[in-house]
Design an enzyme around this catalytic site. Sequence first.
Site, PDB file in Angstrom:
ATOM      1  N   GLY A 120       0.803  -1.218   0.000  1.00 39.85           N
ATOM      2  CA  GLY A 120       0.000   0.000   0.000  1.00 39.85           C
ATOM      3  C   GLY A 120       0.835   1.267   0.000  1.00 39.85           C
ATOM      4  CB  ALA A 121       1.808   3.716   1.524  1.00 37.34           C
TER       5      ALA A 121
ATOM      6  CD  GLU B 248       6.880   2.221   7.739  1.00 40.08           C
ATOM      7  OE1 GLU B 248       6.139   1.909   6.786  1.00 40.08           O
ATOM      8  OE2 GLU B 248       7.294   1.385   8.571  1.00 40.08           O
ATOM      9  CG  ASN B 249      10.486   5.217   2.527  1.00 38.49           C
ATOM     10  OD1 ASN B 249      10.943   4.128   2.812  1.00 38.49           O
ATOM     11  ND2 ASN B 249       9.663   5.412   1.505  1.00 38.49           N
TER      12      ASN B 249
ATOM     13  CG  HIS C  74      -0.607   2.464   8.327  1.00 41.09           C
ATOM     14  ND1 HIS C  74      -1.048   1.516   9.217  1.00 41.09           N
ATOM     15  CD2 HIS C  74       0.598   2.051   7.906  1.00 41.09           C
ATOM     16  CE1 HIS C  74      -0.145   0.567   9.331  1.00 41.09           C
ATOM     17  NE2 HIS C  74       0.886   0.866   8.538  1.00 41.09           N
ATOM     18  CD  GLU C  75       2.379   3.740   5.132  1.00 41.20           C
ATOM     19  OE1 GLU C  75       3.446   3.568   5.753  1.00 41.20           O
ATOM     20  OE2 GLU C  75       1.621   2.793   4.833  1.00 41.20           O
TER      21      GLU C  75
ATOM     22  CG  HIS D 171       4.511   3.314  10.200  1.00 37.24           C
ATOM     23  ND1 HIS D 171       4.615   2.373  11.195  1.00 37.24           N
ATOM     24  CD2 HIS D 171       3.970   2.663   9.126  1.00 37.24           C
ATOM     25  CE1 HIS D 171       4.147   1.206  10.751  1.00 37.24           C
ATOM     26  NE2 HIS D 171       3.745   1.357   9.500  1.00 37.24           N
TER      27      HIS D 171
ATOM     28  CD  GLU E  53       3.740  -2.156   9.620  1.00 44.00           C
ATOM     29  OE1 GLU E  53       2.656  -1.541   9.603  1.00 44.00           O
ATOM     30  OE2 GLU E  53       4.761  -1.744   9.032  1.00 44.00           O
TER      31      GLU E  53
HETATM   32  N1  TRP Z   1       5.719  -0.691   6.284  1.00 43.17           N
HETATM   33  C1  TRP Z   1       4.794  -0.637   5.203  1.00 43.17           C
HETATM   34  C2  TRP Z   1       3.458  -0.262   5.807  1.00 43.17           C
HETATM   35  O1  TRP Z   1       3.050  -0.786   6.771  1.00 43.17           O
HETATM   36  C3  TRP Z   1       4.645  -1.948   4.491  1.00 43.17           C
HETATM   37  C4  TRP Z   1       5.393  -2.103   3.222  1.00 43.17           C
HETATM   38  C5  TRP Z   1       5.393  -1.264   2.194  1.00 43.17           C
HETATM   39  C6  TRP Z   1       6.159  -3.201   2.806  1.00 43.17           C
HETATM   40  N2  TRP Z   1       6.130  -1.793   1.186  1.00 43.17           N
HETATM   41  C7  TRP Z   1       6.603  -2.960   1.515  1.00 43.17           C
HETATM   42  C8  TRP Z   1       6.516  -4.390   3.389  1.00 43.17           C
HETATM   43  C9  TRP Z   1       7.387  -3.854   0.820  1.00 43.17           C
HETATM   44  C10 TRP Z   1       7.295  -5.287   2.698  1.00 43.17           C
HETATM   45  C11 TRP Z   1       7.729  -5.026   1.411  1.00 43.17           C
HETATM   46  O2  TRP Z   1       2.767   0.581   5.380  1.00 43.17           O
HETATM   47 ZN    ZN Z   2       2.697  -0.033   8.426  1.00 40.42          ZN
END
Ligand code: TRP
Ligand code: ZN
Length: 884
Positions: free
Chosen positions: A266-267, A269-270, A302-303, A306, A325
């Site tokens: 989905g996305a 959180e960098n 969500h992101e 994080h 998570e």
């Molecule tokens: N940390 C991300 C989230 O919870 C999850 C995520 C995004 C992810 N891209 C990924 C996990 C690629 C594994 C591989 O939103």
């Molecule tokens: Zn997440």
Amino acid sequence: MRTDSSPTTIFRKDYTPPAYLVDTVELGFDLAPARTVVANRITLRQNPDAASHDIVLHGEEIELVQVRLNGQQLSERDYELSHATLTIRNAPAEVVLEIETLCAPVENTTLSGLYVSNGNFFTQCEAEGFRRITFFPDRPDVMARYTVMLRADKAAYPVLLSNGNLVEQGELGDGRHYAKWEDPFKKPSYLFALVAAKLVCQEEQFKLADGREVLLQVWVEEGNLDKTDYAMQSLKNSIRWDEQRFGLELDLDRFMIVAVGDFNMGAMENKGLNIFNTKFVLANPRTATDIDYAGIEAVVGHEYFHNWTGNRVTCRDWFQLSLKEGLTVFRDQEFSADMIGTDSGRAVTRIDQVRTLRQAQFPEDAGPMSHPVRPDSFVEINNFYTVTVYEKGAEVVRMYQTLLGRDGFRKGMDLYFERHDGQAVTCDDFRAAMADANGRDLTQFERWYSQAGTPVVTARTRYDAVKRNFDIILSQRGQPEQQPFHIPVAVGLLGANGKDLPLTLENGKHEKGAKGDETTVVLELTGQEQIFRFRNVDERPTPSILRDFSAPVILEYDYTDDELLHLFSQDSDPVNRWEAGQRLAMERLLKLTKQVAAHGANNLKLDSTFINAMRSVLTDEKLDAAFRELALILPSETIVAEQMDVVDPQAIHTARQFMRRTIGTALQTELLAQYHANQTPGDYSPDALSAGKRALKNLCLSYLMVAPELAELKLAQQQFENASNMTDRSAALVSMIHSGAESGPYLKAFYDDFDNEALVIDKWFAMQASAPTTNVAAVRKLMQHPAFTLKTPNRARALIFNFTNANPSQFHAADGSAYEFWAEFVIKLDAINPQVAARLARAMDRWRRYAPALQAKMKQALEKVARRKLSNDVSEVITKALAN
Ligand code: TRP
Ligand code: ZN
């Protein structure tokens, strides 16, 4: 130099701290699609908590050009290079490493590491993608400060982004330019990101609670600037909400969201540079549905959340994934609920969460990939971004709040940040903060993290009219050998008039209930069996057990139909009100399914009691439209399947269709009236009230369209043609496709209107793939469509996954042809993108539960895949599916 490896299992118990810590990282990128040069200068120092003098760096699919240690060029004798690591033995206590490597982003179809999507550069480093960019101790407990220099052609990549603050930019001559970024916070490598692209942004200055001004940006491709408003609004709402609910502020001067069309999840959180699947950014009324809007709000939240739960406090190792998570899903769930604001709106979001758990998490917990919220082992960590870690993890966090109350939970959060800001910690640390902040012993609660499977709670009751006592006897059972869980069971008692009775609990704690009122109590079931006695009960009440779904368990209680009808029409707890309706429907679905399996589809009957109950809810104007819609949806075919010892997908489908058709016919007048009463004329707004009306209206349409006459078909066609928004337009089209009526011209019109909108074309594939009128041959034909590609996960998921996961009666066609299709595309996808392939592989998880003839064909398909040379990702899933 590099050798193949067979999959190895990694165990949580084997955790050891890193031998070296990294203080600073300076990265230099010379970006070019086929040949990117990465220069990496890291300062390391021996970890006082570890004895080893060996520096172990991870690296995958990258070419090593040179390594320098404290200024000295190393030769191949000075280090060991395997397929996955570079090891320097007996290193000095303080080390500066300078490493140069090459990679080819344009060839990277895995979408992990540095890759190209639609001509632009993006990165995805969680969980272990950073090692595909440079050699590094790529583990979350190594946190460092990053400086990043990006160089690229200016015309092709005018925008150069990375984490933190932009500190310098300029021209390089020969058409190239550069940008230098500095992240003031130390972070694990999985939070690194860069973007080099031709993009534009919507931006805004935003004032934080402490008065600081920050820059917010949403970056998209040029044609999509008309679809960024809702993401921006959701970001601002998220920032406010975290300030107010948890006292957590944005810690950067600049926060960016970037949308990319090729993305595995989905996305992400960098730090300061969230990268999003376009699906969770882009929306306008013409292209996005109410569900899309809700998804954007949830994922943006969500992101953003994080940033504290994941980034400022991160995970010691990947077994602790749910630490960030589960907690962050809980936070985004609460955010979405608070954005609606009303109690009934909150309940609707809660019901949605329960549906997800039953649809996906309970089956996972009962299948071959079952694992605790904090797994003990894995082969490929990417396979553990699961509904168990995320959604059950969120339930576990929610239970703290139910047990401690909102204020107690907040105290626990405050202590968690006070203790662990800037650290990489474990689920135990979180639990300790909750316990210590509240003076509670949460030792037993640990079992929610270590024991897999869905516990079953059985309730019995007895009423003593003379003593006016009402007893609820709760018992629990987990999997064999498991210890009892600490389970909060929220309970209320309904009188004959439907009102909640006042509660006097004789034993156990009389805490404030989940909703903070006095007519709900939270019973704490900690033993194998416990008796809870209510005093001064003047009549035999109807118990409303597990209110607000206070624990992720299966509740068994021998409700009579009358009790369920009572709860369905009167329970003050909307979740249990909905639940009573689901129980009434499930009983009938199971009975009808058995009848179909034994005697065919003739002579089926649906009792008028049930139909009348549905009528009452449908026409009860005191109830939110959103709630009525949920109450009228029958349990899904997947959820029915989970209730059966031997699953017969065709019989389930026939039974459910029969029920839907019968309801559609019996309630035709009311459905039509509600259809008209719940129109939302005027400008589109995605708010919960309007979305609820559209949901109810479109559910009415779908019932009317199960066996449509001309008038109903007209209604759907008119809605399709006159719709002012995607919610109504797609709902009309879906109802036509599902009805089996000729929908070709409408599908074509829809496609032609949106052939430039990738996310809408995904819908076009998805609605066909999930229609019970679409068989595997039709899916194969859709694959020939020029717009289809396996390389873009959204597209592959739209067609393939919707068929394998959301179209059970066709996926389980008796001849097994769809299983062969599944095997073929697991293998094909694995060569392109193992993460996505492994998700598809899981469509076969529950194969042992089907009738022998189907089982045999599923096994054949699994074995066909197993014979191939597979990625670790797919190998783990298939191996576990076939194991005993
Ligand atoms: N940390 C991300 C989230 O919870 C999850 C995520 C995004 C992810 N891209 C990924 C996990 C690629 C594994 C591989 O939103
Ligand atoms: Zn997440």
